[in-house]
Design an enzyme around this catalytic site. Structure first.
Site, PDB file in Angstrom:
ATOM      1  N   GLU A   2     -38.978 107.607  57.394  1.00  0.00           N
ATOM      2  CA  GLU A   2     -38.932 109.049  57.117  1.00  0.00           C
ATOM      3  C   GLU A   2     -38.255 109.334  55.777  1.00  0.00           C
ATOM      4  O   GLU A   2     -38.663 110.251  55.051  1.00  0.00           O
ATOM      5  CB  GLU A   2     -38.230 109.773  58.257  1.00  0.00           C
ATOM      6  N   GLU A  25     -39.868 104.697  67.510  1.00  0.00           N
ATOM      7  CA  GLU A  25     -39.120 105.636  68.364  1.00  0.00           C
ATOM      8  C   GLU A  25     -39.703 105.743  69.765  1.00  0.00           C
ATOM      9  O   GLU A  25     -38.970 105.959  70.736  1.00  0.00           O
ATOM     10  CB  GLU A  25     -39.082 107.026  67.708  1.00  0.00           C
TER      11      GLU A  25
END
Length: 260
Positions: free
Chosen positions: A111, A131
């Site tokens: 990210e 995740e």
């Protein structure tokens, strides 16, 4: 304990290195420190380009520090002025940022990379959004990745957490260049020097237009440009640099950019 963030600047280039062995993972304190560094970079007219990388040869950044989370860092805690990693929610960052991925780039690390403008990667770099396996969501990546690469590839990464090697990442277009590990930082600095020599007011206008146009129709964005409703465009169109660019072209010489 050593500083988790190392910085140095040379001329108008700032280098930021995440240095938290073993995986360069980011806890709340490190995120807040990164936010202050990138805020100061944004606000310092002497700095024109930033490079962000990770220490060591194995990890760029493994993202959120799960050990810190287990010790009490809240996943919805105070990440600082720029959000997680200091970049992805930093307002009005209108300067180029280069990411040099020197190894594993996953979760929040990916990210951070997606929050930069250009991504260079070593040949051994790998990418993933794992995740899903820890029962949480890659929030920023869920917003950004499907806009950067084909939807079905982005959803594959988000839904399965599978790993991409650097060549697949390059093929799908979210890595600009693949380099031997020993050439990565050299190339990052070459690119930074190129950008440092360019017109900062134009870069600022490009970044604001691209950012703001993402949520607009084409015509709405074009109207805001032509009516000088973007602050950076208004500054550029009234600047000495724009006149200098025209003069330099007419005089067949290199322009001298002053950023004003």
């Amino acid at each position: 304990m050593s500083d988790p963030i190392r910085t140095r600047h040379d001329g108008g280039v700032l280098e930021v290195v995440i240095d938290r062995p073993k995986a360069n993972a980011i806890d709340l304190a490190t995120s807040r420190a990164l936010g202050l560094i990138f805020r100061d970079f944004r606000d310092d007219p002497a700095l024109r380009v930033a490079i962000v990388s990770g220490a060591g040869e194995k990890f760029f950044c493994a993202g959120w520090d799960l050990k810190a989370a287990a010790s009490g860092d809240a996943v919805d805690g105070d990440y600082g002025v720029g959000g997680f990693g200091g970049l992805q929610e930093l307002r009005d960052l209108n300067k180029p940022v280069i990411c040099a991925v020197n190894g594993i780039c996953c979760g929040g690390g990916l990210e951070i990379a997606l929050s930069t403008d250009l991504i260079l990667a070593a040949e051994h770099a790998t990418f993933a959004l794992p995740e899903i396996r820890s029962g949480t969501v890659a929030d920023a990546a869920s917003i950004k990745l499907p806009k950067r690469i084909p939807y079905h590839i982005a959803m594959d990464m988000l839904l399965t957490g599978r790993w991409l090697d650097v060549h697949e990442a390059h093929r799908w277009g979210f890595v600009n260049e693949v380099l031997p590990a020993d050439r990565l930082m050299e190339r990052a600095w070459e690119l930074a020097r190129l950008l440092e020599s360019g017109p900062p007011l134009v870069y600022a206008a490009i970044k604001e237009i691209v950012r703001e146009a993402e949520g607009s129709t084409f015509q709405t964005a074009m109207n805001k440009i032509t009516k000088r409703q973007f602050a950076t465009v208004d500054t550029l169109y009234s600047s000495e640099d724009q006149l200098e660019g025209a003069r330099a072209f007419a005089e067949k010489r290199s322009p001298i950019w002053k950023g004003k």
